[in-house]
Design a protein around this motif. Structure first.
Motif, PDB file in Angstrom:
ATOM      1  N   ALA A  21       0.849  -1.192   0.000  1.00  0.00           N
ATOM      2  CA  ALA A  21       0.000   0.000   0.000  1.00  0.00           C
ATOM      3  C   ALA A  21       0.884   1.241   0.000  1.00  0.00           C
ATOM      4  CB  ALA A  21      -0.881  -0.006   1.237  1.00  0.00           C
ATOM      5  N   PRO A  22       0.479   2.265  -0.744  1.00  0.00           N
ATOM      6  CA  PRO A  22       1.301   3.470  -0.780  1.00  0.00           C
ATOM      7  C   PRO A  22       1.361   4.119   0.601  1.00  0.00           C
ATOM      8  CG  PRO A  22      -0.799   3.798  -1.952  1.00  0.00           C
ATOM      9  CD  PRO A  22      -0.714   2.357  -1.588  1.00  0.00           C
ATOM     10  N   ASN A  23       2.541   4.589   0.970  1.00  0.00           N
ATOM     11  CA  ASN A  23       2.648   5.296   2.242  1.00  0.00           C
ATOM     12  C   ASN A  23       2.186   6.739   2.071  1.00  0.00           C
ATOM     13  OD1 ASN A  23       4.860   6.916   1.271  1.00  0.00           O
ATOM     14  ND2 ASN A  23       6.158   5.102   1.521  1.00  0.00           N
ATOM     15  N   GLU A  28       0.680  11.442  -1.220  1.00  0.00           N
ATOM     16  CA  GLU A  28       0.794  12.887  -1.417  1.00  0.00           C
ATOM     17  C   GLU A  28       1.376  13.192  -2.805  1.00  0.00           C
ATOM     18  OE1 GLU A  28       2.637  16.378   1.332  1.00  0.00           O
ATOM     19  OE2 GLU A  28       2.926  14.326   2.030  1.00  0.00           O
ATOM     20  N   LEU A  29       2.423  12.455  -3.142  1.00  0.00           N
ATOM     21  CA  LEU A  29       3.075  12.645  -4.440  1.00  0.00           C
ATOM     22  C   LEU A  29       2.123  12.284  -5.578  1.00  0.00           C
ATOM     23  CD1 LEU A  29       5.584  13.259  -6.200  1.00  0.00           C
ATOM     24  CD2 LEU A  29       6.297  10.887  -5.865  1.00  0.00           C
ATOM     25  N   VAL A  99       7.897   3.251 -10.245  1.00  0.00           N
ATOM     26  CA  VAL A  99       7.324   4.134 -11.272  1.00  0.00           C
ATOM     27  C   VAL A  99       7.060   5.532 -10.699  1.00  0.00           C
ATOM     28  CG1 VAL A  99       5.436   4.419 -12.924  1.00  0.00           C
ATOM     29  CG2 VAL A  99       6.357   2.145 -12.459  1.00  0.00           C
ATOM     30  N   LEU A 100       6.606   5.563  -9.458  1.00  0.00           N
ATOM     31  CA  LEU A 100       6.404   6.860  -8.801  1.00  0.00           C
ATOM     32  C   LEU A 100       7.739   7.581  -8.623  1.00  0.00           C
ATOM     33  CD1 LEU A 100       3.926   6.698  -5.763  1.00  0.00           C
ATOM     34  CD2 LEU A 100       3.830   8.211  -7.753  1.00  0.00           C
ATOM     35  N   ALA A 101       8.763   6.812  -8.239  1.00  0.00           N
ATOM     36  CA  ALA A 101      10.082   7.398  -7.999  1.00  0.00           C
ATOM     37  C   ALA A 101      10.659   7.989  -9.291  1.00  0.00           C
ATOM     38  CB  ALA A 101      11.038   6.358  -7.428  1.00  0.00           C
ATOM     39  N   ARG A 102      10.443   7.305 -10.405  1.00  0.00           N
ATOM     40  CA  ARG A 102      10.910   7.826 -11.692  1.00  0.00           C
ATOM     41  C   ARG A 102      10.202   9.132 -12.037  1.00  0.00           C
ATOM     42  NH1 ARG A 102      15.006   8.453 -14.320  1.00  0.00           N
ATOM     43  NH2 ARG A 102      14.052   8.645 -16.359  1.00  0.00           N
ATOM     44  N   GLN A 103       8.877   9.150 -11.795  1.00  0.00           N
ATOM     45  CA  GLN A 103       8.133  10.376 -12.097  1.00  0.00           C
ATOM     46  C   GLN A 103       8.627  11.511 -11.215  1.00  0.00           C
ATOM     47  OE1 GLN A 103       3.707   9.676 -13.121  1.00  0.00           O
ATOM     48  NE2 GLN A 103       4.281   7.913 -11.885  1.00  0.00           N
ATOM     49  N   LEU A 104       8.957  11.161  -9.964  1.00  0.00           N
ATOM     50  CA  LEU A 104       9.482  12.170  -9.048  1.00  0.00           C
ATOM     51  C   LEU A 104      10.803  12.735  -9.585  1.00  0.00           C
ATOM     52  CD1 LEU A 104       9.575  13.719  -6.364  1.00  0.00           C
ATOM     53  CD2 LEU A 104      10.495  11.665  -5.262  1.00  0.00           C
ATOM     54  N   ASP A 105      11.689  11.854 -10.045  1.00  0.00           N
ATOM     55  CA  ASP A 105      12.976  12.313 -10.599  1.00  0.00           C
ATOM     56  C   ASP A 105      12.777  13.247 -11.783  1.00  0.00           C
ATOM     57  OD1 ASP A 105      14.468  10.955  -8.786  1.00  0.00           O
ATOM     58  OD2 ASP A 105      14.942   9.244 -10.094  1.00  0.00           O
TER      59      ASP A 105
END
Ligand SMILES: [Zn+2]
Length: 560
Positions: A21-23, A28-29, A99-105
Motif C-alpha cells: 500500500a502506498p505510504n 501525497e506525491l 514508477v512513482l520514484a521515476r516520475q518524481l525524478d
C-alpha cells in the motif's frame, strides 16, 4: 500442495492489500502528479500544435503564440513552493514505488532547471537573445567587403589560393571577437543562477538536470579519445597529404583554413561521395514508408498527419513532434529526390516511431524518450541507412556492380565523417566544461590547446583571439553538444547488439535491415515502449546488456 498454494495466494493478496500500500508520502506525491498532469497536459498539447502551425505558416503571430505558451509552461515549472515540495519528498526517501520514484525524478529535474529568480532569468534571456541577434546579423569582412556565411563556406570548400582561404577563415572568426565579452558575461550569470541552487557551476547543473553526470561523461569521452587516437592520426595524415598537394603547401605548413569548414567539424570534400544520382526520380516518402513497414514499424498514421513538401513560408528544415503522447506524431520535411532528404525522412521517422510506440500504459510524464540523445540515436540509426550500400541495393533494386561502386567510397566516407566529428565533439565537450569551471581563465589559449590536442590542427602562430566564441552553440544550446556524440555511440551500440544478438550474425557485412522484422520488434520492445520508465543508462543496460560505451562506435567506424 493445495494448502500451500492457497497460502501463497493468501499471502500475495495480503501483500497487495497491506505490504505494497502506498505510504503517506507516496499518496501525497500521487495527488501532486495528478494535479500537475491535469494542468500541464492541455498546455503542452496546445503549445505543440501552435509550434506545428507556426512552422507551417511562418507567421509572426503564430510564433508569438508559441512564445506565450512556452512561457506559460515555464511558469508552471518555476513555482518555488512546488519545487520545495518535490525536493522534500525526494529527500525523505519514502517513495519506494519504482514508477512513482521515476516520475518524481523527472519532475524534480524539470522544476530544478527552472528555479531561477525572475530578475536573473530576465537578464539571462535578454542577454542570450542579444547575443543570438548580434551573431546572426554580424557579417565578417574580406578586404573591407562584408561577406555572408555562405560565401565564406563556399570559399573554404573550393578556393585553392591559400591567401584567399586565410582571409575567408579569418572573416569567419570575426564574430567571435564581437560577442565574446557578452558570452563570458552570460556564462557568469548562468553560473550565478546555478550556485544559488547549490551547484558548482551551470555545466554541472545542466548535466544533473539532464540526468547526466560529469564523471560518467568524462569517462566515455576519454575512452573515445584513447580508442580514436591512433586511427585518427593515420586518417588525418592521409587527409593532410591530399590537402597539401591540393594547395601546394608542405604538410607542416597546413593551417586551420586548409580544412573545408571553419571548425574542421565536417569531412573535407576530398573523397566525395555523390549518392544523389541514385535517388533521382525516386519517391523517398514511399521508400521510407515501405522500409519501416518491412521491419514491422508502421508509419502510415504518422505520414498522414505530416507535412512533407516545400511551400512558401514553411520552415525549410525538418523535425518530428509528438503532439499529445497519445499517438498524434507528425514530421515536417521538405522532401526532394536526393540522398539528403532520404536520410532526413528516415531520421525523422526514427524519432516518430520512438514516440509512436511508447506503451500507453506508461504514465504521461514518462511517456516520452528517456533522453534527447536516445531519440537522436534512433533517428541516426535509421538515417545512416540512406548511404548503406546493402540498404540502397535492396530498396532501390540496384545491380551488384552499382552496389560495389557505392561500397568503394561509402565505407571510407562514413569512417572519416564519424571520426572527424568525434574529435570535434571532444573539443566542444572539454572546452565547455572548462569554460563554466573558470570563465576568467585564458580561454583563447585553452581553445587552441583543445583544438591541437583533439583535432591535430595547428594554432596559427601568435593567434590570440576568441575563436571559440564563433560557435553559436555556447549561447543557443549550452552544455548540449555532447549529446550529438552520445547519440552516435548509442546508434552503434544498438546496431552491434541487433546484428550479433538479435539477427545472430558474425558481422554487419550485408546488413541493411530491409525486411528484418526482428530489428524493429527489438527496438519497439526494448527502447520505445518503456519511454522514460528507466534512467537512460539503465534502459541501455537492459536493452543491450551493458551501459553506454564508445567501443561499438569505434568498431563500426574506426577500426575496420
Ligand atoms: Zn534528430
Amino acid at each position: 500442495m493445495k494448502t500451500l498454494s492457497a497460502l501463497v495466494v493468501m499471502l500475495t493478496v495480503s501483500l497487495i492489500i497491506f505490504g505494497c500500500a502506498p505510504n503517506a508520502k507516496e499518496t501525497e506525491l500521487g495527488k501532486f502528479i495528478t494535479a500537475h498532469v491535469g494542468k500541464i497536459r492541455p498546455i503542452d498539447k496546445e503549445a505543440n500544435l501552435a509550434w506545428w502551425g507556426a512552422a507551417l505558416s511562418g507567421q509572426p503571430e503564430d510564433y508569438d503564440r508559441v512564445r506565450k505558451l512556452t512561457l506559460e509552461i515555464r511558469q508552471v515549472y518555476s513555482n518555488p513552493g512546488e519545487f520545495t515540495f518535490l525536493k522534500d519528498v525526494k529527500a525523505s526517501g519514502q517513495v519506494k514505488d519504482a514508477v512513482l520514484a521515476r516520475q518524481l525524478d523527472v519532475l524534480h529535474n524539470a522544476y530544478l532547471k527552472n528555479q531561477i529568480e525572475p530578475e536573473l532569468l530576465k537578464e539571462l534571456v535578454d542577454l542570450g537573445t542579444k547575443i543570438e541577434k548580434d551573431f546572426s546579423t554580424f557579417r565578417g569582412t574580406i578586404e573591407g567587403e562584408k561577406v555572408t556565411d555562405n560565401k565564406i563556406k563556399a570559399i573554404l570548400k573550393t578556393e585553392t589560393d591559400s591567401v584567399k582561404r586565410t582571409e575567408a577563415w579569418l572573416a569567419s572568426k570575426q564574430v567571435g571577437a564581437a560577442i565574446s565579452d557578452d558570452i563570458i558575461r552570460l556564462v557568469k550569470l548562468r553560473n550565478q543562477a546555478a550556485r544559488k541552487l547549490g551547484f558548482d557551476n551551470f555545466h554541472t547543473l545542466t548535466l544533473t538536470a539532464g540526468e547526466q553526470d560529469v564523471g560518467e561523461l568524462d569517462k566515455i569521452f576519454s575512452e573515445l579519445y584513447e580508442l580514436t587516437n591512433e586511427p585518427f592520426a593515420t586518417l588525418k595524415a592521409e587527409l593532410d597529404g591530399v590537402l597539401s598537394s591540393k594547395y601546394g603547401v608542405d604538410v607542416g605548413e597546413l593551417m586551420p583554413w586548409h580544412y573545408h569548414d571553419p571548425f574542421f567539424q565536417e569531412t573535407p570534400m576530398v573523397y566525395e561521395l555523390d549518392l544523389d544520382a541514385y535517388y533521382e526520380g525516386k519517391d523517398v516518402r514511399r521508400l521510407a514508408e515501405k522500409f519501416y513497414a518491412g521491419i514491422g514499424l508502421l508509419v502510415g498514421s504518422v505520414l498522414v498527419n505530416s507535412d512533407l513538401y516545400e511551400r512558401e513560408g514553411k520552415n525549410p528544415h525538418a523535425f518530428c513532434t509528438d503532439i499529445d503522447r497519445e499517438g498524434d506524431v507528425r514530421i515536417l520535411c521538405n522532401l526532394s529526390d536526393n540522398e539528403y532528404w532520404m536520410e532526413t525522412i528516415l531520421h525523422e521517422l526514427g524519432h516518430a516511431v520512438y514516440d509512436k510506440y511508447h506503451d500507453r500504459k506508461v504514465p504521461f510524464l514518462l511517456r516520452r524518450p528517456v533522453h534527447a540523445f536516445t531519440t537522436e540515436a534512433i533517428a541516426m540509426f535509421f538515417g545512416r541507412l540512406s548511404r548503406n550500400p546493402v540498404w540502397m541495393q535492396q530498396m532501390l533494386r540496384l545491380p551488384d556492380g552499382q552496389r560495389a561502386e557505392i561500397e568503394k567510397v561509402s565505407g571510407k566516407y562514413a569512417q572519416l565523417k564519424q571520426i572527424i566529428f568525434a574529435r570535434w565533439a571532444m573539443v566542444m565537450y572539454n572546452f565547455e566544461k572548462q569554460l563554466y569551471a573558470d570563465p576568467e581563465q585564458d580561454l583563447n589559449s585553452l581553445w587552441w590547446e583543445m583544438v591541437e590536442k583533439y583535432q591535430l590542427v595547428r594554432k596559427p602562430p601568435g593567434r590570440d583571439k576568441p575563436d571559440w566564441a564563433a560557435k553559436i552553440h555556447f549561447t543557443a544550446a549550452p552544455c548540449y553538444y555532447h549529446n550529438y556524440m552520445l547519440g552516435e555511440l548509442l546508434a552503434s551500440q544498438l546496431h552491434h547488439h541487433i546484428v550479433h544478438r538479435i539477427l545472430k550474425l558474425d558481422s554487419d557485412e550485408g546488413v541493411g535491415y530491409v525486411g528484418q522484422k526482428e530489428a524493429g520488434e527489438f527496438l519497439a520492445a526494448n527502447v520505445f515502449e518503456a519511454g522514460a520508465l528507466y534512467h537512460w543508462n539503465e534502459m541501455i543496460q537492459r536493452a543491450t546488456g551493458e551501459p553506454l560505451t564508445p567501443k561499438y562506435f569505434v568498431a563500426q567506424f574506426v577500426s575496420r
